[in-house]
Design a protein around this motif. Structure first.
Motif, PDB file in Angstrom:
ATOM      1  N   GLN A  51       6.601 -18.979   3.849  1.00  0.00           N
ATOM      2  CA  GLN A  51       6.299 -17.700   4.495  1.00  0.00           C
ATOM      3  C   GLN A  51       5.797 -16.676   3.473  1.00  0.00           C
ATOM      4  N   GLY A  52       6.401 -16.689   2.283  1.00  0.00           N
ATOM      5  CA  GLY A  52       5.974 -15.764   1.253  1.00  0.00           C
ATOM      6  C   GLY A  52       4.563 -16.027   0.782  1.00  0.00           C
ATOM      7  N   VAL A  53       4.253 -17.281   0.497  1.00  0.00           N
ATOM      8  CA  VAL A  53       2.912 -17.639   0.036  1.00  0.00           C
ATOM      9  C   VAL A  53       1.876 -17.345   1.106  1.00  0.00           C
ATOM     10  N   LYS A  54       2.208 -17.637   2.351  1.00  0.00           N
ATOM     11  CA  LYS A  54       1.262 -17.411   3.450  1.00  0.00           C
ATOM     12  C   LYS A  54       0.857 -15.940   3.547  1.00  0.00           C
ATOM     13  N   LEU A  55       1.828 -15.030   3.326  1.00  0.00           N
ATOM     14  CA  LEU A  55       1.488 -13.612   3.387  1.00  0.00           C
ATOM     15  C   LEU A  55       0.583 -13.200   2.229  1.00  0.00           C
ATOM     16  N   THR A  56       0.834 -13.741   1.037  1.00  0.00           N
ATOM     17  CA  THR A  56       0.010 -13.349  -0.113  1.00  0.00           C
ATOM     18  C   THR A  56      -1.445 -13.747   0.075  1.00  0.00           C
ATOM     19  N   GLU A  57      -1.699 -14.716   0.946  1.00  0.00           N
ATOM     20  CA  GLU A  57      -3.069 -15.177   1.161  1.00  0.00           C
ATOM     21  C   GLU A  57      -3.867 -14.253   2.063  1.00  0.00           C
ATOM     22  N   ARG A  58      -3.167 -13.337   2.771  1.00  0.00           N
ATOM     23  CA  ARG A  58      -3.898 -12.486   3.707  1.00  0.00           C
ATOM     24  C   ARG A  58      -3.566 -10.993   3.598  1.00  0.00           C
ATOM     25  N   PHE A  59      -2.610 -10.624   2.750  1.00  0.00           N
ATOM     26  CA  PHE A  59      -2.156  -9.240   2.742  1.00  0.00           C
ATOM     27  C   PHE A  59      -2.076  -8.707   1.317  1.00  0.00           C
ATOM     28  N   ASP A  60      -2.117  -7.391   1.218  1.00  0.00           N
ATOM     29  CA  ASP A  60      -2.116  -6.721  -0.075  1.00  0.00           C
ATOM     30  C   ASP A  60      -0.757  -6.112  -0.387  1.00  0.00           C
ATOM     31  N   ALA A  61      -0.309  -6.257  -1.620  1.00  0.00           N
ATOM     32  CA  ALA A  61       1.005  -5.755  -2.030  1.00  0.00           C
ATOM     33  C   ALA A  61       1.073  -4.226  -1.965  1.00  0.00           C
ATOM     34  N   GLY A  62       0.018  -3.552  -2.392  1.00  0.00           N
ATOM     35  CA  GLY A  62       0.022  -2.092  -2.343  1.00  0.00           C
ATOM     36  C   GLY A  62       0.111  -1.571  -0.923  1.00  0.00           C
ATOM     37  N   THR A  63      -0.564  -2.232  -0.004  1.00  0.00           N
ATOM     38  CA  THR A  63      -0.473  -1.874   1.405  1.00  0.00           C
ATOM     39  C   THR A  63       0.937  -2.105   1.927  1.00  0.00           C
ATOM     40  N   TYR A  64       1.535  -3.222   1.511  1.00  0.00           N
ATOM     41  CA  TYR A  64       2.903  -3.535   1.941  1.00  0.00           C
ATOM     42  C   TYR A  64       3.866  -2.434   1.507  1.00  0.00           C
ATOM     43  N   VAL A  65       3.714  -1.954   0.282  1.00  0.00           N
ATOM     44  CA  VAL A  65       4.571  -0.879  -0.216  1.00  0.00           C
ATOM     45  C   VAL A  65       4.316   0.408   0.562  1.00  0.00           C
ATOM     46  N   THR A  66       3.057   0.742   0.769  1.00  0.00           N
ATOM     47  CA  THR A  66       2.707   1.982   1.472  1.00  0.00           C
ATOM     48  C   THR A  66       3.260   2.011   2.891  1.00  0.00           C
ATOM     49  N   LEU A  67       3.074   0.937   3.634  1.00  0.00           N
ATOM     50  CA  LEU A  67       3.504   0.927   5.033  1.00  0.00           C
ATOM     51  C   LEU A  67       5.015   0.741   5.158  1.00  0.00           C
ATOM     52  N   THR A  68       5.623   0.035   4.223  1.00  0.00           N
ATOM     53  CA  THR A  68       7.088  -0.073   4.242  1.00  0.00           C
ATOM     54  C   THR A  68       7.721   1.281   3.964  1.00  0.00           C
ATOM     55  N   GLU A  69       7.128   2.034   3.044  1.00  0.00           N
ATOM     56  CA  GLU A  69       7.610   3.387   2.777  1.00  0.00           C
ATOM     57  C   GLU A  69       7.454   4.267   4.020  1.00  0.00           C
ATOM     58  N   ALA A  70       6.376   4.078   4.763  1.00  0.00           N
ATOM     59  CA  ALA A  70       6.197   4.829   6.005  1.00  0.00           C
ATOM     60  C   ALA A  70       7.314   4.517   6.988  1.00  0.00           C
ATOM     61  N   MET A  71       7.727   3.266   7.045  1.00  0.00           N
ATOM     62  CA  MET A  71       8.844   2.896   7.911  1.00  0.00           C
ATOM     63  C   MET A  71      10.144   3.535   7.441  1.00  0.00           C
ATOM     64  N   ASN A  72      10.329   3.639   6.118  1.00  0.00           N
ATOM     65  CA  ASN A  72      11.514   4.313   5.593  1.00  0.00           C
ATOM     66  C   ASN A  72      11.563   5.773   6.022  1.00  0.00           C
ATOM     67  N   ARG A  73      10.402   6.387   6.201  1.00  0.00           N
ATOM     68  CA  ARG A  73      10.323   7.797   6.568  1.00  0.00           C
ATOM     69  C   ARG A  73      10.381   8.026   8.075  1.00  0.00           C
ATOM     70  N   HIS A  74      10.467   6.956   8.838  1.00  0.00           N
ATOM     71  CA  HIS A  74      10.480   7.086  10.301  1.00  0.00           C
ATOM     72  C   HIS A  74      11.711   7.843  10.777  1.00  0.00           C
ATOM     73  N   ASP A  75      11.504   8.968  11.440  1.00  0.00           N
ATOM     74  CA  ASP A  75      12.601   9.769  11.987  1.00  0.00           C
ATOM     75  C   ASP A  75      12.001  10.757  12.987  1.00  0.00           C
ATOM     76  N   ILE A  76      12.110  10.434  14.275  1.00  0.00           N
ATOM     77  CA  ILE A  76      11.470  11.312  15.258  1.00  0.00           C
ATOM     78  C   ILE A  76      12.198  12.645  15.392  1.00  0.00           C
TER      79      ILE A  76
END
Length: 367
Positions: free
Chosen positions: A253-278
């Motif tokens: 699963q880890g290798v499969k993601l590295t073939e199609r996704f970017d690490a910097g994007t993963y950090v950016t969007l994960t941080e956005a999820m950390n900030r989620h608070d309506i």
């Protein structure tokens, strides 16, 4: 105007200012759409963390002619979120100086993703949305749509998410970010101009995340203590190349993601999820939920570890205009909203029946 042939398009929406006050010039939002747009039949689908605009691919059992999101009846639109790596502006994009944004790309919130999408819709001339729906990060975006732009949204379906990030979610997501940042090839987020990429860190982050996406029962029933064929993790000394079957699965699963996704994007969007608070800036969670006037349906998964079902129950108890509540029953866990297409399709069909009726069947509960 929207192109509804399913072709990937990129639209320049101009300058974007984030919730925290950072400015991103020359922002591009990528999108795909299917069906015929009549002005009042638009359904916006919000993708999850590592998703993209190609919803007919990652939700193929749900979107298409005659399916729950019927492209013969509706126009189905999906954008790649701001910060993404599938056509929209993000860390992989070039900044005005001609170099990749990398570590200079501003931190984003879920509200930023929605505000950028609204800016995109303004650009292409969309003034009304029949329904917005999505799960996980897409569910968080859907919730924010109902509070930021209620005048545009006729109805919303929120799947497998909470009203805010819990401390547990922030903790597990921060551990994923840390796994990426500890990779020497991360280079502070500025690896784009080098030959190295933090694949090991991204793969480690995905292994952590995947255990929260799937159910404990499903993982144990599939793998138990079975060893990977040809390997022996029970030898006299530990050897990372001698694995249990579940380790091999997570490595894949880890290798499969590295073939199609970017690490910097993963950090950016994960941080956005950390900030989620309506509730932030709106008087708290319950006050914000009570103020919601968009007819909203909530659905969750009974075995979800990442966003436990009690979090969807909290949403349903406090929303100002609850349309209905549904439960997906599955051993799969959080990912059930993506893989249990029969149950999800039934939920969506009920939802759209109510959305088409402009909420006249509100409070029609079912489990």
């Amino acid at each position: 105007m929207l192109d509804t042939t399913g072709t990937l398009h990129k639209v320049d929406i101009g300058e974007f200012i984030t919730e925290a006050g950072a400015t991103i010039p020359n922002v591009t939002i990528a999108y795909q759409a299917w069906g015929t747009f009549h002005g009042n039949n638009l359904i916006v689908v919000e993708h999850a963390l590592t998703g993209d605009s190609n919803v007919v691919d990652w939700w193929d059992g749900v979107v298409g002619p005659g399916k729950a999101l019927d492209t013969d009846k509706y126009c189905v639109l999906c954008t790649n979120a701001l910060g993404g790596c599938m056509g929209s502006t993000g860390p992989t994009s070039l900044a005005p100086d001609g170099n990749h944004w990398g570590s200079r790309f501003p931190a984003l919130s879920i509200r930023d993703l929605v505000a950028a999408e609204k800016q995109f819709l303004d650009k292409v001339g969309v003034t009304q949305i029949l329904a917005v729906l999505g799960g996980s990060m897409g569910g968080a975006r859907t919730l924010e749509w109902t509070l930021l732009y209620p005048q545009l949204v006729n109805a919303a379906l929120v799947l497998a998410v909470s009203a805010r990030a819990s401390a547990w979610q922030i903790g597990i997501q921060t551990a994923q970010i840390s796994a990426i940042e500890q990779d020497p090839d991360w280079q502070g987020g500025d690896y784009y101009r080098t030959e190295a990429t933090p694949h090991n860190g991204l793969a480690a982050a995905r292994r952590i995340a995947h255990l929260t996406y799937r159910g404990e029962l499903e993982i144990d029933e599939r793998f138990g203590t079975t060893v990977q064929p040809g390997e022996n993790p029970l030898g006299p000394y530990r050897d990372p190349h001698q694995r249990f079957a579940v380790q091999s699965y997570l490595d894949y699963q880890g290798v499969k993601l590295t073939e199609r996704f970017d690490a910097g994007t993963y950090v950016t969007l994960t941080e956005a999820m950390n900030r989620h608070d309506i509730g932030r800036g709106r008087g708290g969670l319950n006050k914000a939920l009570a103020a919601s006037q968009v007819p909203t349906m909530i659905a969750g998964v009974d075995t979800d570890i990442l966003y436990p079902y009690h979090q969807q129950e909290h949403l349903s108890r406090n929303l100002g205009n609850l349309l209905a509540m549904a439960k997906i029953s599955s051993p799969v866990g959080h990912d059930a909203f993506l893989v249990e297409c029969r149950q999800v399709s039934r939920i969506i069909r009920h939802f759209l029946t109510m959305a088409d009726a402009n909420g006249t069947d509100a409070n029609m509960y079912f489990i």
